[in-house]
Design a protein around this motif. Structure first.
Motif, mmCIF file in Angstrom:
data_model
loop_
_atom_site.group_PDB
_atom_site.id
_atom_site.type_symbol
_atom_site.label_atom_id
_atom_site.label_comp_id
_atom_site.label_asym_id
_atom_site.label_seq_id
_atom_site.Cartn_x
_atom_site.Cartn_y
_atom_site.Cartn_z
ATOM 1 N N MET A 106 5.005 2.039 1.633
ATOM 2 C CA MET A 106 4.358 3.219 2.136
ATOM 3 C C MET A 106 3.016 3.506 1.470
ATOM 4 O O MET A 106 2.196 4.135 2.072
ATOM 5 N N GLU A 109 -1.121 0.687 9.607
ATOM 6 C CA GLU A 109 0.093 1.383 10.048
ATOM 7 C C GLU A 109 1.306 0.881 9.269
ATOM 8 O O GLU A 109 2.170 1.672 8.875
ATOM 9 N N ARG A 110 1.383 -0.392 9.031
ATOM 10 C CA ARG A 110 2.500 -0.934 8.249
ATOM 11 C C ARG A 110 2.525 -0.316 6.853
ATOM 12 O O ARG A 110 3.585 0.004 6.325
ATOM 13 N N ARG A 126 1.592 2.587 6.025
ATOM 14 C CA ARG A 126 2.035 3.980 6.122
ATOM 15 C C ARG A 126 3.526 4.117 6.405
ATOM 16 O O ARG A 126 4.096 5.172 6.169
ATOM 17 N N THR A 127 4.173 3.065 6.927
ATOM 18 C CA THR A 127 5.562 3.198 7.375
ATOM 19 C C THR A 127 6.574 2.339 6.622
ATOM 20 O O THR A 127 7.773 2.574 6.748
ATOM 21 N N ASP A 128 6.131 1.355 5.879
ATOM 22 C CA ASP A 128 7.058 0.434 5.203
ATOM 23 C C ASP A 128 6.993 0.650 3.693
ATOM 24 O O ASP A 128 5.965 0.411 3.073
ATOM 25 N N ARG A 129 8.082 1.076 3.109
ATOM 26 C CA ARG A 129 8.093 1.401 1.671
ATOM 27 C C ARG A 129 7.996 0.168 0.771
ATOM 28 O O ARG A 129 7.857 0.293 -0.437
#
Length: 167
Positions: free
Chosen positions: A1, A110-111, A113-116
């Motif tokens: 993220m 985007e990855r 922002r969304t994948d921890r």
């Protein structure tokens, strides 16, 4: 993220000039993400000046991979493929047209922002000037991928790496 808007000019501005150094003293990253292995140990993803460093801390010591222009001092040119005991890296460099390059940069942002498990850093001057790293445990070791995006007037260059480390 973690997605970082970095306030420094990138030190590495040419994907063709990247090198690989293994187990060298790791440079101080601009941004990091620490991931814990469910078995034991940790992996630290680090964004450098439009390049990266990955450090694995395990019960027997430490392993590091640095892909940067300054890695030449402790290693050599970035190979298309390299194997060492317990380690493998595959790389490729691709020239992208402007539309494809912009789409790749948007997907990677985007990855982040969304994948921890993903770390990204954007450099000033162009929204597509990105370094992105992601990692996951892989058996007793780790697997990670990186993207280094170097914008140009007519698109840009993307350097992809895929690495695997096992104790």
């Amino acid at each position: 993220m973690p997605f970082h808007e970095l306030a420094v000019a990138p030190a590495d501005v040419d994907g063709a000039a990247l090198g690989l150094a293994l187990d060298a003293p790791p440079p101080e990253p601009l941004a990091t993400l620490r991931l814990a292995h469910p078995g034991a140990g940790t992996l630290v993803l680090g964004v450098l000046g439009a390049s990266h460093v990955v450090t694995v801390e395990h019960r027997d010591g430490r392993f590091s991979e640095e892909v940067s222009c300054s890695a030449h001092a402790h290693g050599g040119a970035l190979p298309g493929h390299h194997d060492a005991p317990g380690y493998r890296i595959d790389t490729r460099t691709v020239a992208c047209a402007a539309t494809d390059f912009a789409m790749l940069a948007a997907r990677l942002a985007e990855r982040c922002r969304t994948d921890r498990h993903t770390l990204g850093g954007r450099f000033p001057g162009d929204d597509a000037a990105l370094t992105v790293l992601t990692a996951r445990p892989d058996g007793p070791g780790w697997a990670w991928r990186t993207w280094h995006l170097y914008p140009a007037a007519d698109g840009g260059t993307a350097v992809y790496t895929t690495s695997r480390w096992r104790p």
